[in-house]
Design a protein around this motif. Structure first.
Motif, PDB file in Angstrom:
ATOM      1  N   TRP A 188      -1.612  -6.662 -12.523  1.00 21.53           N
ATOM      2  CA  TRP A 188      -1.004  -7.011 -11.169  1.00 21.53           C
ATOM      3  C   TRP A 188       0.114  -6.283 -10.851  1.00 21.53           C
ATOM      4  CZ3 TRP A 188       4.213  -9.214 -11.012  1.00 21.53           C
ATOM      5  CH2 TRP A 188       4.254  -9.536  -9.649  1.00 21.53           C
ATOM      6  N   LEU A 189       0.967  -6.019 -11.797  1.00 18.11           N
ATOM      7  CA  LEU A 189       2.039  -5.225 -11.391  1.00 18.11           C
ATOM      8  C   LEU A 189       1.707  -3.752 -11.261  1.00 18.11           C
ATOM      9  CD1 LEU A 189       5.178  -4.587 -11.973  1.00 18.11           C
ATOM     10  CD2 LEU A 189       5.113  -4.111 -14.297  1.00 18.11           C
ATOM     11  N   ALA A 190       0.749  -3.091 -11.919  1.00 28.02           N
ATOM     12  CA  ALA A 190       0.377  -1.816 -11.528  1.00 28.02           C
ATOM     13  C   ALA A 190      -0.254  -1.857 -10.180  1.00 28.02           C
ATOM     14  CB  ALA A 190      -0.608  -1.296 -12.569  1.00 28.02           C
ATOM     15  N   ALA A 191      -0.809  -2.830  -9.918  1.00 21.86           N
ATOM     16  CA  ALA A 191      -1.514  -2.894  -8.453  1.00 21.86           C
ATOM     17  C   ALA A 191      -0.569  -3.058  -7.314  1.00 21.86           C
ATOM     18  CB  ALA A 191      -2.472  -4.029  -8.267  1.00 21.86           C
ATOM     19  N   THR A 192       0.633  -3.671  -7.762  1.00 21.31           N
ATOM     20  CA  THR A 192       1.675  -3.970  -6.932  1.00 21.31           C
ATOM     21  C   THR A 192       2.396  -2.566  -6.500  1.00 21.31           C
ATOM     22  OG1 THR A 192       1.758  -6.158  -7.179  1.00 21.31           O
ATOM     23  CG2 THR A 192       3.619  -5.076  -5.995  1.00 21.31           C
ATOM     24  N   VAL A 193       2.725  -2.060  -7.824  1.00 18.95           N
ATOM     25  CA  VAL A 193       3.417  -0.624  -7.888  1.00 18.95           C
ATOM     26  C   VAL A 193       2.712   0.355  -6.778  1.00 18.95           C
ATOM     27  CG1 VAL A 193       4.159   1.239  -9.238  1.00 18.95           C
ATOM     28  CG2 VAL A 193       4.705  -0.939  -9.982  1.00 18.95           C
ATOM     29  N   GLY A 194       1.290   0.399  -7.143  1.00 19.67           N
ATOM     30  CA  GLY A 194       0.450   1.561  -6.387  1.00 19.67           C
ATOM     31  C   GLY A 194       0.591   1.108  -4.908  1.00 19.67           C
ATOM     32  N   SER A 195       0.553  -0.182  -4.380  1.00 23.27           N
ATOM     33  CA  SER A 195       0.717  -0.654  -3.298  1.00 23.27           C
ATOM     34  C   SER A 195       2.091  -0.127  -2.608  1.00 23.27           C
ATOM     35  CB  SER A 195       0.528  -2.096  -2.779  1.00 23.27           C
ATOM     36  OG  SER A 195      -0.751  -2.620  -3.387  1.00 23.27           O
ATOM     37  N   VAL A 196       3.039  -0.216  -3.417  1.00 26.08           N
ATOM     38  CA  VAL A 196       4.548  -0.045  -2.697  1.00 26.08           C
ATOM     39  C   VAL A 196       4.448   1.531  -2.528  1.00 26.08           C
ATOM     40  CG1 VAL A 196       6.898   0.186  -3.160  1.00 26.08           C
ATOM     41  CG2 VAL A 196       5.548  -2.342  -3.801  1.00 26.08           C
ATOM     42  N   ILE A 197       4.094   2.267  -3.370  1.00 28.36           N
ATOM     43  CA  ILE A 197       4.212   3.829  -3.433  1.00 28.36           C
ATOM     44  C   ILE A 197       3.435   4.391  -2.180  1.00 28.36           C
ATOM     45  CG2 ILE A 197       3.659   5.922  -4.533  1.00 28.36           C
ATOM     46  CD1 ILE A 197       4.146   4.505  -7.370  1.00 28.36           C
ATOM     47  N   GLY A 198       2.353   4.017  -2.086  1.00 24.10           N
ATOM     48  CA  GLY A 198       1.473   3.932  -1.046  1.00 24.10           C
ATOM     49  C   GLY A 198       2.172   3.770   0.442  1.00 24.10           C
ATOM     50  N   ALA A 199       2.834   2.713   0.416  1.00 26.87           N
ATOM     51  CA  ALA A 199       3.307   2.403   1.536  1.00 26.87           C
ATOM     52  C   ALA A 199       4.867   2.938   1.867  1.00 26.87           C
ATOM     53  CB  ALA A 199       4.108   0.640   1.509  1.00 26.87           C
ATOM     54  N   TRP A 200       5.435   3.503   0.636  1.00 26.50           N
ATOM     55  CA  TRP A 200       6.713   4.372   1.008  1.00 26.50           C
ATOM     56  C   TRP A 200       6.244   5.877   1.601  1.00 26.50           C
ATOM     57  CZ3 TRP A 200       8.690   3.878  -4.623  1.00 26.50           C
ATOM     58  CH2 TRP A 200       9.686   2.800  -4.865  1.00 26.50           C
ATOM     59  N   ILE A 201       4.699   6.297   1.007  1.00 34.14           N
ATOM     60  CA  ILE A 201       4.511   7.361   1.887  1.00 34.14           C
ATOM     61  C   ILE A 201       4.365   7.328   3.176  1.00 34.14           C
ATOM     62  CG2 ILE A 201       2.502   9.074   1.574  1.00 34.14           C
ATOM     63  CD1 ILE A 201       2.303   8.649  -1.287  1.00 34.14           C
ATOM     64  N   TRP A 202       3.406   6.240   3.476  1.00 31.65           N
ATOM     65  CA  TRP A 202       3.278   6.183   5.090  1.00 31.65           C
ATOM     66  C   TRP A 202       4.635   5.931   5.819  1.00 31.65           C
ATOM     67  CZ3 TRP A 202      -0.742   7.673   7.359  1.00 31.65           C
ATOM     68  CH2 TRP A 202      -1.938   7.410   6.725  1.00 31.65           C
ATOM     69  N   TYR A 203       5.475   5.121   5.098  1.00 31.61           N
ATOM     70  CA  TYR A 203       6.938   4.771   5.853  1.00 31.61           C
ATOM     71  C   TYR A 203       7.516   6.306   6.100  1.00 31.61           C
ATOM     72  CZ  TYR A 203      11.758   3.366   6.094  1.00 31.61           C
ATOM     73  OH  TYR A 203      13.026   3.209   6.400  1.00 31.61           O
ATOM     74  N   ALA A 204       7.582   7.207   5.153  1.00 30.99           N
ATOM     75  CA  ALA A 204       8.037   8.490   5.165  1.00 30.99           C
ATOM     76  C   ALA A 204       7.254   9.310   6.396  1.00 30.99           C
ATOM     77  CB  ALA A 204       7.783   9.151   3.917  1.00 30.99           C
ATOM     78  N   ILE A 205       6.015   9.245   6.638  1.00 35.06           N
ATOM     79  CA  ILE A 205       5.390   9.822   7.521  1.00 35.06           C
ATOM     80  C   ILE A 205       5.942   9.441   8.705  1.00 35.06           C
ATOM     81  CG2 ILE A 205       3.026  10.202   8.590  1.00 35.06           C
ATOM     82  CD1 ILE A 205       1.821   9.829   5.900  1.00 35.06           C
TER      83      ILE A 205
END
Length: 225
Positions: free
Chosen positions: A73-90
Protein backbone atom coordinates in the motif's frame (compact mmCIF):
# COMPACT_ATOMS: atom_id res chain seq x y z
CA UNK A 1 -11.50 -30.69 -13.41
CA UNK A 2 -10.00 -27.36 -14.59
CA UNK A 3 -8.69 -24.96 -11.99
CA UNK A 4 -10.71 -21.80 -11.57
CA UNK A 5 -8.89 -18.69 -12.86
CA UNK A 6 -9.25 -17.08 -9.43
CA UNK A 7 -7.23 -19.90 -7.86
CA UNK A 8 -4.58 -19.55 -10.53
CA UNK A 9 -4.47 -15.83 -9.86
CA UNK A 10 -3.48 -16.48 -6.27
CA UNK A 11 -0.40 -18.39 -7.34
CA UNK A 12 0.35 -16.47 -10.51
CA UNK A 13 -1.20 -12.96 -10.61
CA UNK A 14 -0.49 -12.63 -14.32
CA UNK A 15 -2.51 -15.76 -15.12
CA UNK A 16 -5.47 -14.90 -17.35
CA UNK A 17 -4.09 -11.48 -18.23
CA UNK A 18 -2.18 -10.90 -21.43
CA UNK A 19 -0.34 -7.97 -22.90
CA UNK A 20 0.70 -5.03 -20.79
CA UNK A 21 -1.53 -5.85 -17.81
CA UNK A 22 -0.01 -9.31 -17.57
CA UNK A 23 3.46 -7.78 -17.73
CA UNK A 24 2.60 -5.30 -14.95
CA UNK A 25 1.30 -8.07 -12.67
CA UNK A 26 4.37 -10.17 -13.37
CA UNK A 27 6.53 -7.13 -12.57
CA UNK A 28 4.96 -6.90 -9.12
CA UNK A 29 5.47 -10.60 -8.55
CA UNK A 30 9.15 -10.24 -9.48
CA UNK A 31 10.06 -6.97 -7.75
CA UNK A 32 7.70 -7.20 -4.80
CA UNK A 33 6.60 -3.96 -3.16
CA UNK A 34 8.93 -1.90 -5.38
CA UNK A 35 7.15 -3.37 -8.41
CA UNK A 36 3.83 -2.17 -6.99
CA UNK A 37 5.15 1.39 -6.79
CA UNK A 38 6.55 1.20 -10.33
CA UNK A 39 3.26 -0.20 -11.64
CA UNK A 40 1.20 2.63 -10.14
CA UNK A 41 3.71 5.22 -11.33
CA UNK A 42 3.25 3.86 -14.86
CA UNK A 43 -0.53 3.89 -14.39
CA UNK A 44 -0.34 7.62 -13.65
CA UNK A 45 1.05 8.25 -17.14
CA UNK A 46 -0.77 5.47 -18.99
CA UNK A 47 -4.47 5.74 -18.00
CA UNK A 48 -5.44 2.59 -19.98
CA UNK A 49 -3.65 0.64 -17.22
CA UNK A 50 -6.48 0.32 -14.67
CA UNK A 51 -5.28 0.45 -11.08
CA UNK A 52 -8.46 -1.49 -10.24
CA UNK A 53 -6.89 -4.48 -11.99
CA UNK A 54 -3.32 -3.92 -10.78
CA UNK A 55 -3.77 -3.19 -7.07
CA UNK A 56 -5.82 -6.29 -6.20
CA UNK A 57 -2.96 -8.30 -7.74
CA UNK A 58 -0.70 -6.80 -5.09
CA UNK A 59 -3.29 -7.75 -2.51
CA UNK A 60 -3.29 -11.34 -3.80
CA UNK A 61 0.49 -11.51 -3.47
CA UNK A 62 0.28 -10.19 0.08
CA UNK A 63 -2.45 -12.72 0.83
CA UNK A 64 -0.06 -15.45 -0.33
CA UNK A 65 2.70 -14.04 1.89
CA UNK A 66 4.86 -12.94 -1.04
CA UNK A 67 4.89 -9.29 0.04
CA UNK A 68 3.85 -7.16 3.00
CA UNK A 69 0.40 -5.66 2.55
CA UNK A 70 1.28 -2.39 4.29
CA UNK A 71 4.47 -1.94 2.30
CA UNK A 72 2.52 -2.71 -0.89
CA UNK A 73 0.00 0.00 0.00
CA UNK A 74 2.80 2.43 0.89
CA UNK A 75 4.68 1.72 -2.36
CA UNK A 76 1.50 2.23 -4.40
CA UNK A 77 0.84 5.55 -2.67
CA UNK A 78 4.42 6.74 -3.14
CA UNK A 79 4.16 5.83 -6.84
CA UNK A 80 0.93 7.82 -7.11
CA UNK A 81 2.43 10.87 -5.42
CA UNK A 82 5.60 10.84 -7.55
CA UNK A 83 3.52 10.62 -10.72
CA UNK A 84 1.33 13.49 -9.50
CA UNK A 85 4.43 15.58 -8.76
CA UNK A 86 5.62 15.13 -12.34
CA UNK A 87 2.25 16.25 -13.77
CA UNK A 88 2.24 19.16 -11.30
CA UNK A 89 5.68 20.21 -12.57
CA UNK A 90 4.43 20.04 -16.17
CA UNK A 91 1.51 22.32 -15.29
CA UNK A 92 3.83 24.74 -13.45
CA UNK A 93 6.18 24.79 -16.45
CA UNK A 94 3.30 25.66 -18.79
CA UNK A 95 2.19 28.48 -16.53
CA UNK A 96 -1.04 30.45 -16.41
CA UNK A 97 -0.48 32.90 -19.26
CA UNK A 98 0.81 30.30 -21.72
CA UNK A 99 -2.04 27.93 -20.90
CA UNK A 100 -4.62 30.71 -21.26
CA UNK A 101 -3.27 31.60 -24.71
CA UNK A 102 -3.32 27.94 -25.70
CA UNK A 103 -6.93 27.48 -24.53
CA UNK A 104 -8.01 30.58 -26.42
CA UNK A 105 -6.66 29.13 -29.67
CA UNK A 106 -8.37 25.75 -29.33
CA UNK A 107 -11.53 25.01 -31.35
CA UNK A 108 -14.77 25.50 -29.38
CA UNK A 109 -12.91 27.16 -26.49
CA UNK A 110 -12.17 30.77 -25.66
CA UNK A 111 -10.44 32.80 -22.96
CA UNK A 112 -13.64 33.01 -20.94
CA UNK A 113 -13.58 29.23 -20.51
CA UNK A 114 -10.13 29.38 -18.99
CA UNK A 115 -11.11 32.23 -16.68
CA UNK A 116 -14.15 30.33 -15.39
CA UNK A 117 -12.17 27.12 -14.92
CA UNK A 118 -9.47 29.08 -13.10
CA UNK A 119 -11.99 30.66 -10.75
CA UNK A 120 -13.51 27.24 -10.05
CA UNK A 121 -10.12 25.68 -9.32
CA UNK A 122 -9.10 28.54 -7.05
CA UNK A 123 -12.26 27.92 -5.02
CA UNK A 124 -12.45 24.11 -5.13
CA UNK A 125 -8.94 23.04 -6.14
CA UNK A 126 -8.22 21.10 -2.96
CA UNK A 127 -11.44 19.10 -3.23
CA UNK A 128 -10.83 18.52 -6.96
CA UNK A 129 -7.36 17.11 -6.29
CA UNK A 130 -8.56 14.99 -3.35
CA UNK A 131 -11.57 13.45 -5.10
CA UNK A 132 -9.90 13.36 -8.51
CA UNK A 133 -7.40 10.80 -7.22
CA UNK A 134 -10.30 8.33 -7.04
CA UNK A 135 -11.67 8.88 -10.56
CA UNK A 136 -10.28 6.95 -13.56
CA UNK A 137 -8.51 9.13 -16.15
CA UNK A 138 -9.10 12.27 -14.06
CA UNK A 139 -6.55 11.15 -11.46
CA UNK A 140 -3.83 11.22 -14.09
CA UNK A 141 -4.40 14.83 -15.14
CA UNK A 142 -5.92 16.68 -12.18
CA UNK A 143 -2.39 17.60 -11.09
CA UNK A 144 -1.86 19.79 -14.18
CA UNK A 145 -4.24 22.62 -13.19
CA UNK A 146 -2.80 22.47 -9.67
CA UNK A 147 0.61 23.17 -11.15
CA UNK A 148 -0.71 25.87 -13.48
CA UNK A 149 -2.37 27.69 -10.58
CA UNK A 150 0.67 27.07 -8.35
CA UNK A 151 -1.31 25.44 -5.57
CA UNK A 152 1.03 25.35 -2.54
CA UNK A 153 3.17 22.28 -3.03
CA UNK A 154 2.72 20.96 0.52
CA UNK A 155 -1.06 21.33 0.22
CA UNK A 156 -1.12 19.61 -3.16
CA UNK A 157 1.01 16.77 -1.78
CA UNK A 158 -1.22 16.36 1.26
CA UNK A 159 -4.43 16.13 -0.80
CA UNK A 160 -2.79 13.80 -3.31
CA UNK A 161 -1.40 11.52 -0.60
CA UNK A 162 -4.74 11.32 1.21
CA UNK A 163 -6.80 10.65 -1.93
CA UNK A 164 -4.31 8.16 -3.34
CA UNK A 165 -3.90 6.43 0.01
CA UNK A 166 -7.63 5.83 0.32
CA UNK A 167 -7.96 4.61 -3.29
CA UNK A 168 -4.95 2.31 -3.11
CA UNK A 169 -5.92 1.00 0.31
CA UNK A 170 -9.38 0.07 -0.95
CA UNK A 171 -8.16 -2.09 -3.85
CA UNK A 172 -5.10 -3.59 -2.15
CA UNK A 173 -7.28 -4.32 0.88
CA UNK A 174 -9.89 -6.10 -1.23
CA UNK A 175 -7.25 -8.31 -2.82
CA UNK A 176 -5.67 -9.09 0.54
CA UNK A 177 -8.86 -9.49 2.56
CA UNK A 178 -10.72 -11.79 0.18
CA UNK A 179 -7.82 -13.50 -1.58
CA UNK A 180 -8.85 -15.67 -4.55
CA UNK A 181 -12.54 -15.29 -3.68
CA UNK A 182 -12.58 -11.65 -4.79
CA UNK A 183 -11.07 -12.32 -8.22
CA UNK A 184 -14.35 -13.16 -10.07
CA UNK A 185 -15.99 -10.06 -8.56
CA UNK A 186 -13.10 -7.82 -9.55
CA UNK A 187 -12.94 -9.26 -13.04
CA UNK A 188 -16.61 -8.44 -13.53
CA UNK A 189 -17.10 -5.16 -11.69
CA UNK A 190 -13.80 -3.25 -11.64
CA UNK A 191 -13.74 -2.92 -15.42
CA UNK A 192 -17.46 -2.14 -15.48
CA UNK A 193 -17.09 0.69 -12.96
CA UNK A 194 -14.20 2.19 -14.94
CA UNK A 195 -16.23 1.94 -18.15
CA UNK A 196 -19.22 3.65 -16.52
CA UNK A 197 -17.03 6.55 -15.40
CA UNK A 198 -15.45 6.86 -18.85
CA UNK A 199 -18.87 6.79 -20.54
CA UNK A 200 -20.10 9.55 -18.22
CA UNK A 201 -17.03 11.61 -19.02
CA UNK A 202 -17.61 11.05 -22.75
CA UNK A 203 -21.23 12.16 -22.40
CA UNK A 204 -20.15 15.30 -20.56
CA UNK A 205 -17.68 16.08 -23.33
CA UNK A 206 -20.36 15.52 -25.98
CA UNK A 207 -22.80 17.74 -24.07
CA UNK A 208 -20.15 20.46 -23.86
CA UNK A 209 -19.35 20.26 -27.59
CA UNK A 210 -23.04 20.41 -28.60
CA UNK A 211 -23.71 23.30 -26.23
CA UNK A 212 -20.67 25.20 -27.46
CA UNK A 213 -21.58 24.72 -31.14
CA UNK A 214 -25.10 25.99 -30.48
CA UNK A 215 -23.69 29.03 -28.69
CA UNK A 216 -21.34 29.79 -31.58
CA UNK A 217 -24.23 29.51 -34.05
CA UNK A 218 -26.40 31.83 -31.97
CA UNK A 219 -23.59 34.38 -31.83
CA UNK A 220 -23.13 34.13 -35.60
CA UNK A 221 -26.87 34.62 -36.22
CA UNK A 222 -26.95 37.72 -33.99
CA UNK A 223 -24.01 39.19 -35.88
CA UNK A 224 -25.79 38.51 -39.20
CA UNK A 225 -28.96 40.14 -37.96
Amino acid sequence: MPTHPAILAATDPAQGHGGFIGWILDLMDTLGEVGVGVAILLETFLPPIPSEAVLPGAGFLAYEGRMNVWLAWLAATVGSVIGAWIWYAIGAALGRDRTRRLVGRLPLLDYDDFDKAEAYFVKWGGVAVLLGRCVPLVRSFVSIPAGIEKMPFWRFTAYTTLGSGVWNGLWVGLGFGFGPAIAPVLDRWSGLLSNIVLVLLALLVAWFVVKRIRRRRMRASHVTD
